[in-house]
Motif scaffolding. Structure first.
Motif, PDB file in Angstrom:
ATOM      1  N   GLN A 246       0.785  -1.232   0.000  1.00 55.58           N
ATOM      2  CA  GLN A 246       0.000   0.000   0.000  1.00 55.58           C
ATOM      3  C   GLN A 246       0.820   1.286   0.000  1.00 55.58           C
ATOM      4  O   GLN A 246       0.330   2.319  -0.442  1.00 55.58           O
ATOM      5  CB  GLN A 246      -0.942  -0.019   1.209  1.00 55.58           C
ATOM      6  N   HIS A 247       2.014   1.271   0.524  1.00 51.23           N
ATOM      7  CA  HIS A 247       2.896   2.449   0.496  1.00 51.23           C
ATOM      8  C   HIS A 247       2.211   3.686   1.069  1.00 51.23           C
ATOM      9  O   HIS A 247       2.213   4.756   0.469  1.00 51.23           O
ATOM     10  CB  HIS A 247       3.390   2.721  -0.927  1.00 51.23           C
ATOM     11  N   ARG A 248       1.662   3.535   2.250  1.00 52.26           N
ATOM     12  CA  ARG A 248       0.996   4.645   2.934  1.00 52.26           C
ATOM     13  C   ARG A 248       1.928   5.266   3.966  1.00 52.26           C
ATOM     14  O   ARG A 248       2.811   4.591   4.496  1.00 52.26           O
ATOM     15  CB  ARG A 248      -0.285   4.149   3.607  1.00 52.26           C
ATOM     16  N   PRO A 249       1.758   6.540   4.290  1.00 50.84           N
ATOM     17  CA  PRO A 249       2.646   7.193   5.259  1.00 50.84           C
ATOM     18  C   PRO A 249       2.393   6.713   6.679  1.00 50.84           C
ATOM     19  O   PRO A 249       1.267   6.442   7.071  1.00 50.84           O
ATOM     20  CB  PRO A 249       2.303   8.678   5.101  1.00 50.84           C
ATOM     21  N   TRP A 250       3.461   6.628   7.453  1.00 48.56           N
ATOM     22  CA  TRP A 250       3.330   6.333   8.877  1.00 48.56           C
ATOM     23  C   TRP A 250       2.734   7.544   9.594  1.00 48.56           C
ATOM     24  O   TRP A 250       3.107   8.691   9.337  1.00 48.56           O
ATOM     25  CB  TRP A 250       4.692   6.028   9.490  1.00 48.56           C
ATOM     26  N   ILE A 262      17.652   1.292  14.169  1.00 50.61           N
ATOM     27  CA  ILE A 262      18.348   0.988  12.911  1.00 50.61           C
ATOM     28  C   ILE A 262      19.466   1.982  12.634  1.00 50.61           C
ATOM     29  O   ILE A 262      20.544   1.617  12.184  1.00 50.61           O
ATOM     30  CB  ILE A 262      17.349   0.992  11.731  1.00 50.61           C
ATOM     31  N   GLU A 263      19.208   3.270  12.873  1.00 53.24           N
ATOM     32  CA  GLU A 263      20.136   4.346  12.532  1.00 53.24           C
ATOM     33  C   GLU A 263      20.587   4.246  11.071  1.00 53.24           C
ATOM     34  O   GLU A 263      21.779   4.093  10.769  1.00 53.24           O
ATOM     35  CB  GLU A 263      21.353   4.341  13.458  1.00 53.24           C
ATOM     36  N   PRO A 264      19.652   4.349  10.124  1.00 58.07           N
ATOM     37  CA  PRO A 264      20.009   4.164   8.711  1.00 58.07           C
ATOM     38  C   PRO A 264      20.834   5.318   8.159  1.00 58.07           C
ATOM     39  O   PRO A 264      20.678   6.470   8.571  1.00 58.07           O
ATOM     40  CB  PRO A 264      18.639   4.097   8.023  1.00 58.07           C
ATOM     41  N   ARG A 265      21.707   4.992   7.218  1.00 56.53           N
ATOM     42  CA  ARG A 265      22.435   6.032   6.487  1.00 56.53           C
ATOM     43  C   ARG A 265      21.511   6.739   5.504  1.00 56.53           C
ATOM     44  O   ARG A 265      21.690   7.921   5.217  1.00 56.53           O
ATOM     45  CB  ARG A 265      23.598   5.409   5.709  1.00 56.53           C
ATOM     46  N   TYR A 266      20.581   6.001   4.943  1.00 61.58           N
ATOM     47  CA  TYR A 266      19.673   6.518   3.920  1.00 61.58           C
ATOM     48  C   TYR A 266      18.239   6.247   4.337  1.00 61.58           C
ATOM     49  O   TYR A 266      17.929   5.158   4.831  1.00 61.58           O
ATOM     50  CB  TYR A 266      19.929   5.836   2.567  1.00 61.58           C
ATOM     51  N   LEU A 267      17.374   7.219   4.154  1.00 62.84           N
ATOM     52  CA  LEU A 267      15.952   7.037   4.425  1.00 62.84           C
ATOM     53  C   LEU A 267      15.163   7.661   3.283  1.00 62.84           C
ATOM     54  O   LEU A 267      15.324   8.849   2.978  1.00 62.84           O
ATOM     55  CB  LEU A 267      15.557   7.664   5.765  1.00 62.84           C
ATOM     56  N   THR A 268      14.310   6.856   2.664  1.00 59.33           N
ATOM     57  CA  THR A 268      13.509   7.293   1.526  1.00 59.33           C
ATOM     58  C   THR A 268      12.032   7.231   1.871  1.00 59.33           C
ATOM     59  O   THR A 268      11.551   6.206   2.359  1.00 59.33           O
ATOM     60  CB  THR A 268      13.769   6.401   0.293  1.00 59.33           C
ATOM     61  N   HIS A 269      11.304   8.322   1.634  1.00 60.52           N
ATOM     62  CA  HIS A 269       9.844   8.308   1.749  1.00 60.52           C
ATOM     63  C   HIS A 269       9.309   7.606   0.496  1.00 60.52           C
ATOM     64  O   HIS A 269       9.186   8.224  -0.561  1.00 60.52           O
ATOM     65  CB  HIS A 269       9.285   9.736   1.814  1.00 60.52           C
ATOM     66  N   GLU A 270       8.996   6.330   0.607  1.00 58.16           N
ATOM     67  CA  GLU A 270       8.536   5.577  -0.570  1.00 58.16           C
ATOM     68  C   GLU A 270       7.018   5.448  -0.500  1.00 58.16           C
ATOM     69  O   GLU A 270       6.480   4.431  -0.047  1.00 58.16           O
ATOM     70  CB  GLU A 270       9.214   4.209  -0.641  1.00 58.16           C
ATOM     71  N   LEU A 271       6.333   6.453  -0.985  1.00 58.81           N
ATOM     72  CA  LEU A 271       4.896   6.577  -0.783  1.00 58.81           C
ATOM     73  C   LEU A 271       4.149   6.584  -2.114  1.00 58.81           C
ATOM     74  O   LEU A 271       4.628   7.134  -3.104  1.00 58.81           O
ATOM     75  CB  LEU A 271       4.593   7.864  -0.005  1.00 58.81           C
ATOM     76  N   SER A 272       2.969   5.996  -2.106  1.00 58.32           N
ATOM     77  CA  SER A 272       2.143   5.907  -3.298  1.00 58.32           C
ATOM     78  C   SER A 272       1.096   7.020  -3.298  1.00 58.32           C
ATOM     79  O   SER A 272       0.597   7.412  -2.233  1.00 58.32           O
ATOM     80  CB  SER A 272       1.444   4.543  -3.360  1.00 58.32           C
ATOM     81  N   SER A 273       0.780   7.526  -4.475  1.00 59.07           N
ATOM     82  CA  SER A 273      -0.244   8.569  -4.586  1.00 59.07           C
ATOM     83  C   SER A 273      -0.751   8.625  -6.015  1.00 59.07           C
ATOM     84  O   SER A 273      -0.151   8.043  -6.922  1.00 59.07           O
ATOM     85  CB  SER A 273       0.325   9.936  -4.176  1.00 59.07           C
ATOM     86  N   ARG A 274      -1.832   9.347  -6.203  1.00 59.72           N
ATOM     87  CA  ARG A 274      -2.424   9.474  -7.534  1.00 59.72           C
ATOM     88  C   ARG A 274      -1.995  10.747  -8.248  1.00 59.72           C
ATOM     89  O   ARG A 274      -2.421  10.995  -9.374  1.00 59.72           O
ATOM     90  CB  ARG A 274      -3.951   9.422  -7.444  1.00 59.72           C
ATOM     91  N   VAL A 285       3.079  14.383   5.762  1.00 59.27           N
ATOM     92  CA  VAL A 285       2.558  13.640   6.916  1.00 59.27           C
ATOM     93  C   VAL A 285       3.682  12.852   7.577  1.00 59.27           C
ATOM     94  O   VAL A 285       3.865  12.878   8.794  1.00 59.27           O
ATOM     95  CB  VAL A 285       1.411  12.699   6.479  1.00 59.27           C
ATOM     96  N   GLN A 286       4.466  12.153   6.768  1.00 63.52           N
ATOM     97  CA  GLN A 286       5.521  11.314   7.324  1.00 63.52           C
ATOM     98  C   GLN A 286       6.685  12.162   7.854  1.00 63.52           C
ATOM     99  O   GLN A 286       7.309  11.813   8.858  1.00 63.52           O
ATOM    100  CB  GLN A 286       6.000  10.330   6.255  1.00 63.52           C
TER     101      GLN A 286
END
Length: 298
Positions: A246-250, A262-274, A285-286
């Motif tokens: 679904q790729h919805r925002p947290w 986790i402390e990630p080096r990279y973080l991507t907002h991978e979100l779906s939309s129309r 939102v996220q």
């Protein structure tokens, strides 16, 4: 990720497995028997590697070489773009399996095939980027079984390897999740279950997916009226996949402590939309949620 390798749920790994079975298993005398042709001896100890270097000009082997060269072209494109990392989905699923959930291959089969692909395309070159493997909920790398994660990481020879953890994909692996808080807890449990292997997580694709009810209601068999034409069937099936992934925002801050772990080096907002406006709102939102965090504050 600027250059996502193995898109469309890694049909390429499925194709590679198919090539292995059609070309290699049907030619046991030539390739799996005691004596290999001279042209096949330039590869490593693995039969698939040997055949990939073979000078045989059969249609299947030409297709295999073309597949591998397409990957190498993607890697060269990543270098030209200055990408800091590339992403490879380690999974295999056909359109039909996406409905039936009856898998043609095991996780280990897919992981082993993917390892061979990765080692062949990376070769011995010193690529300037990190090569990150991404989890899916299809057969392959799911980040639910530490032994399988270790099998994948140990098999890849490239020193700059790592994991791109997709939070929504991991949630898709558990159809019992009902809330974001339950999803965050499940991700944390999988991280803890992996112990020291979790240190290989370099990046995160951040989104949430609570599709268990849909999966239970819409999988198990092929739907009536599925088009015969492949591209039409692909279009219909892709809409089905978007209902699962679904790729919805947290919106629940429960995910923040997971990200801090986790402390990630990279973080991507991978979100779906129309559309662009809807996507911008989803990212907002996220982003507002992340701004509530401590070390993860943006």
């Amino acid at each position: 990720s600027l250059v996502p390798l193995g898109a469309n749920y890694n049909d390429s790994v499925a194709e590679y497995i198919h090539l292995r079975k059609t070309s290699f298993l049907k030619n046991q005398t030539a390739f799996l028997g005691g004596v290999l042709p001279e042209c096949c001896k330039k590869g490593g100890r693995d039969t698939v590697t040997k055949v990939a270097f073979c000078d045989d000009d059969s249609a299947v082997l030409r297709e295999l070489r073309l597949l591998l060269e397409q990957y190498r072209a993607d890697l060269r494109r990543a270098v030209n773009l200055g990408a800091r990392y590339v992403v490879f989905h380690v999974s295999d699923v056909s359109l039909e399996e996406g409905y039936t959930y009856r898998w043609l291959h095991t996780n280990q089969e897919v992981i082993d095939a993917a390892v061979e692909v990765v080692n062949l395309i990376l070769g011995e070159e010193r690529w300037p980027f990190e090569f990150l493997v991404e989890n899916q909920w299809w057969p392959g790398f799911t980040f639910t079984e530490p032994e399988e994660t270790a099998r994948l990481l140990e098999g890849i020879r490239f020193a700059g390897k790592g994991i791109l953890l997709d939070t929504g994909h991991l949630m898709n692996a558990c159809t019992e999740l009902k809330t974001e808080a339950e999803g965050a807890d499940y991700i944390r449990r999988m991280l803890n279950r992996h112990g020291s292997l979790a240190k290989w997580v370099r990046g995160v694709h951040l989104h949430q997916s609570l599709s268990g009810a849909y999966v239970k209601a819409h999988t198990g068999s092929l739907p009536a009226g599925l088009p015969e034409d492949y591209m039409e069937r692909f279009g219909v099936s892709y809409q089905h996949i978007l209902q699962i992934d679904q790729h919805r925002p947290w919106t629940d801050p429960a995910i923040l402590s997971v990200l801090e772990q986790i402390e990630p080096r990279y973080l991507t907002h991978e979100l779906s939309s129309r559309g662009r406006m809807a996507r911008a709102e989803a990212v907002s939102v996220q982003t507002r949620l992340l701004q509530q965090g401590g070390r993860m504050r943006v």
